[in-house]
Design a protein around this motif. Sequence first.
Motif, PDB file in Angstrom:
ATOM      1  N   SER A   1      49.395 -38.297  20.797  1.00 18.03           N
ATOM      2  CA  SER A   1      49.195 -37.033  21.521  1.00 18.03           C
ATOM      3  C   SER A   1      49.814 -37.122  22.911  1.00 18.03           C
ATOM      4  N   TRP A   2      49.745 -38.317  23.532  1.00 16.78           N
ATOM      5  CA  TRP A   2      50.419 -38.534  24.824  1.00 16.78           C
ATOM      6  C   TRP A   2      51.920 -38.293  24.678  1.00 16.78           C
ATOM      7  N   GLY A   3      52.516 -38.852  23.627  1.00 13.29           N
ATOM      8  CA  GLY A   3      53.943 -38.690  23.401  1.00 13.29           C
ATOM      9  C   GLY A   3      54.327 -37.240  23.149  1.00 13.29           C
ATOM     10  N   ALA A   4      53.458 -36.510  22.434  1.00 17.72           N
ATOM     11  CA  ALA A   4      53.735 -35.090  22.183  1.00 17.72           C
ATOM     12  C   ALA A   4      53.711 -34.309  23.496  1.00 17.72           C
ATOM     13  N   ARG A   5      52.741 -34.623  24.356  1.00 13.99           N
ATOM     14  CA  ARG A   5      52.664 -33.923  25.646  1.00 13.99           C
ATOM     15  C   ARG A   5      53.857 -34.260  26.541  1.00 13.99           C
ATOM     16  N   LYS A   6      54.424 -35.463  26.375  1.00 11.43           N
ATOM     17  CA  LYS A   6      55.576 -35.887  27.168  1.00 11.43           C
ATOM     18  C   LYS A   6      56.905 -35.446  26.544  1.00 11.43           C
ATOM     19  N   ASN A   7      56.810 -34.675  25.442  1.00 11.89           N
ATOM     20  CA  ASN A   7      58.009 -34.181  24.742  1.00 11.89           C
ATOM     21  C   ASN A   7      58.887 -35.293  24.178  1.00 11.89           C
ATOM     22  N   LEU A   8      58.245 -36.400  23.783  1.00  9.36           N
ATOM     23  CA  LEU A   8      59.006 -37.469  23.131  1.00  9.36           C
ATOM     24  C   LEU A   8      59.434 -37.031  21.734  1.00  9.36           C
ATOM     25  N   TRP A   9      58.638 -36.177  21.107  1.00  6.84           N
ATOM     26  CA  TRP A   9      58.927 -35.686  19.762  1.00  6.84           C
ATOM     27  C   TRP A   9      58.831 -34.172  19.762  1.00  6.84           C
ATOM     28  N   ILE A  10      59.669 -33.550  18.982  1.00  3.73           N
ATOM     29  CA  ILE A  10      59.695 -32.089  18.973  1.00  3.73           C
ATOM     30  C   ILE A  10      59.313 -31.511  17.616  1.00  3.73           C
ATOM     31  N   SER A  11      58.946 -32.375  16.673  1.00  6.25           N
ATOM     32  CA  SER A  11      58.590 -31.876  15.343  1.00  6.25           C
ATOM     33  C   SER A  11      57.577 -32.800  14.697  1.00  6.25           C
ATOM     34  N   GLU A  12      56.880 -32.284  13.700  1.00  7.68           N
ATOM     35  CA  GLU A  12      55.916 -33.081  12.951  1.00  7.68           C
ATOM     36  C   GLU A  12      56.614 -34.241  12.249  1.00  7.68           C
ATOM     37  N   SER A  13      57.822 -33.994  11.748  1.00  6.16           N
ATOM     38  CA  SER A  13      58.594 -35.054  11.094  1.00  6.16           C
ATOM     39  C   SER A  13      58.871 -36.209  12.052  1.00  6.16           C
ATOM     40  N   ALA A  14      59.200 -35.888  13.305  1.00  7.12           N
ATOM     41  CA  ALA A  14      59.481 -36.928  14.296  1.00  7.12           C
ATOM     42  C   ALA A  14      58.236 -37.734  14.605  1.00  7.12           C
ATOM     43  N   VAL A  15      57.076 -37.075  14.638  1.00  7.02           N
ATOM     44  CA  VAL A  15      55.812 -37.788  14.878  1.00  7.02           C
ATOM     45  C   VAL A  15      55.531 -38.751  13.725  1.00  7.02           C
ATOM     46  N   LYS A  16      55.788 -38.318  12.489  1.00  5.85           N
ATOM     47  CA  LYS A  16      55.562 -39.185  11.327  1.00  5.85           C
ATOM     48  C   LYS A  16      56.491 -40.401  11.354  1.00  5.85           C
ATOM     49  N   LYS A  17      57.741 -40.180  11.779  1.00  4.84           N
ATOM     50  CA  LYS A  17      58.679 -41.296  11.901  1.00  4.84           C
ATOM     51  C   LYS A  17      58.212 -42.277  12.974  1.00  4.84           C
ATOM     52  N   ALA A  18      57.641 -41.743  14.044  1.00  4.80           N
ATOM     53  CA  ALA A  18      57.078 -42.613  15.083  1.00  4.80           C
ATOM     54  C   ALA A  18      55.925 -43.442  14.512  1.00  4.80           C
ATOM     55  N   GLY A  19      55.145 -42.830  13.619  1.00  5.66           N
ATOM     56  CA  GLY A  19      54.062 -43.569  12.966  1.00  5.66           C
ATOM     57  C   GLY A  19      54.592 -44.723  12.130  1.00  5.66           C
ATOM     58  N   SER A  20      55.692 -44.478  11.419  1.00  5.91           N
ATOM     59  CA  SER A  20      56.319 -45.556  10.631  1.00  5.91           C
ATOM     60  C   SER A  20      56.820 -46.668  11.536  1.00  5.91           C
ATOM     61  N   SER A  21      57.380 -46.293  12.690  1.00  5.27           N
ATOM     62  CA  SER A  21      57.863 -47.293  13.649  1.00  5.27           C
ATOM     63  C   SER A  21      56.710 -48.148  14.160  1.00  5.27           C
ATOM     64  N   MET A  22      55.583 -47.521  14.418  1.00 10.46           N
ATOM     65  CA  MET A  22      54.415 -48.261  14.913  1.00 10.46           C
ATOM     66  C   MET A  22      53.888 -49.236  13.856  1.00 10.46           C
ATOM     67  N   LYS A  23      53.905 -48.824  12.599  1.00  4.47           N
ATOM     68  CA  LYS A  23      53.463 -49.729  11.539  1.00  4.47           C
ATOM     69  C   LYS A  23      54.364 -50.960  11.471  1.00  4.47           C
ATOM     70  N   LYS A  24      55.689 -50.744  11.590  1.00  2.00           N
ATOM     71  CA  LYS A  24      56.625 -51.872  11.590  1.00  2.00           C
ATOM     72  C   LYS A  24      56.384 -52.771  12.792  1.00  2.00           C
ATOM     73  N   PHE A  25      56.097 -52.162  13.937  1.00  2.00           N
ATOM     74  CA  PHE A  25      55.875 -52.952  15.149  1.00  2.00           C
ATOM     75  C   PHE A  25      54.645 -53.832  15.005  1.00  2.00           C
ATOM     76  N   TYR A  26      53.600 -53.308  14.413  1.00  2.00           N
ATOM     77  CA  TYR A  26      52.389 -54.124  14.254  1.00  2.00           C
ATOM     78  C   TYR A  26      52.548 -55.181  13.164  1.00  2.00           C
ATOM     79  N   GLN A  27      53.363 -54.915  12.175  1.00  2.00           N
ATOM     80  CA  GLN A  27      53.689 -55.975  11.217  1.00  2.00           C
ATOM     81  C   GLN A  27      54.463 -57.093  11.912  1.00  2.00           C
ATOM     82  N   PHE A  28      55.339 -56.696  12.829  1.00  2.89           N
ATOM     83  CA  PHE A  28      56.069 -57.672  13.651  1.00  2.89           C
ATOM     84  C   PHE A  28      55.101 -58.479  14.517  1.00  2.89           C
ATOM     85  N   LEU A  29      54.111 -57.825  15.126  1.00  2.00           N
ATOM     86  CA  LEU A  29      53.136 -58.536  15.956  1.00  2.00           C
ATOM     87  C   LEU A  29      52.287 -59.497  15.132  1.00  2.00           C
ATOM     88  N   ILE A  30      52.037 -59.145  13.876  1.00  2.27           N
ATOM     89  CA  ILE A  30      51.324 -60.066  12.979  1.00  2.27           C
ATOM     90  C   ILE A  30      52.175 -61.301  12.720  1.00  2.27           C
TER      91      ILE A  30
END
Length: 332
Positions: free
Chosen positions: A268-297
């Motif tokens: 929601s912070w990213g949406a307010r900062k206009n990092l993403w302009i569509s629901e699709s972009a938010v979902k892609k950001a979610g996929s990126s976060m999942k990869k990042f946490y797999q990397f942290l594991i």
Amino acid sequence: MIINPSKKALPLFNYLPKAADKKLARSFSDSNPLFSWHANYFNVKRKKILLLVNDLTYFPIVLVGIDAKNKKQLNEIIRTAIKEVFQAAKIPQQKIIDYLDLAGEIEVSAGYNRVITGIINNMITSLEYHERFNLDVLIDIKLSIDLADSVFKESFPLDELRKVFKEPLVLHDISQEDLEENVVKRDWKSLADCKAGDLSEKEIDEALANNQRILKAFQQYLEQHEKVTKKTVNRQLSTIEYYLSGYLIFYGFNQAISTFAIISDFFSWGARKNLWISESAVKKAGSSMKKFYQFLIAAGEVKESDMPEIREQIEMGVDDGSMTLMMMADWY
């Protein structure tokens, strides 16, 4: 020989032995791509067309009508198909024999190389567009060669196969060192030890430098371990740079790997900062976060047992981010 089917295609291979250790199988595929294949299927007139693509050369083999009956013989079918299609590609007979001897028994693992998966999808699109199927054969030699004589990733798979077989065939052993290379080596200050919030200029510079070390390691992880395309790597790095240097630097690095509640607020912070302009972009950001946490594991920053909670927070965050975008659209 390792076959790496897509999740969709995996049931077609349930009569073949599964790789006992998927990490070892993946390391084998990375070290011996000539002896590794990815696979997927599509339907034509109620028949399953199974497409195998070699990891090194991108050379395809087309199998027609794989069903509940003949998938029991898929081991023999694949070996026969390799022999017959390679012969049609004008690979010397002795080289084919040597290849099959070195390849050994077929084991089934799981698809993981996004580049090859993309090539398979492009090949399927090409096949469906041209509709040149011979539904009366099991091994479509002609279609395999025709497909191999087309350009994929700026090369012709047929030429690449012939080029490889002009050199001595070598099967590389997998050592413990090879397996350890798949583990991320951490050369950054742990997020648990990083300060955030009210920082001095010097502390901000140190935090940003530490974030760059994390991003560099994450990039290597995506390129070497996840095998994703350059475009995907850049998109995921951009999202995580915002997460580290735009969000966590103010709201708390340690919470990102401890309570995890901070994860969902990022969207929601990213949406307010206009990092993403569509629901699709938010979902892609979610996929990126999942990869990042797999990397942290993989890096030892997070325990694997925490991943279900992390996924839940990411899913909540994606919903919150999408809702925030909708609300902002209504306001304007």
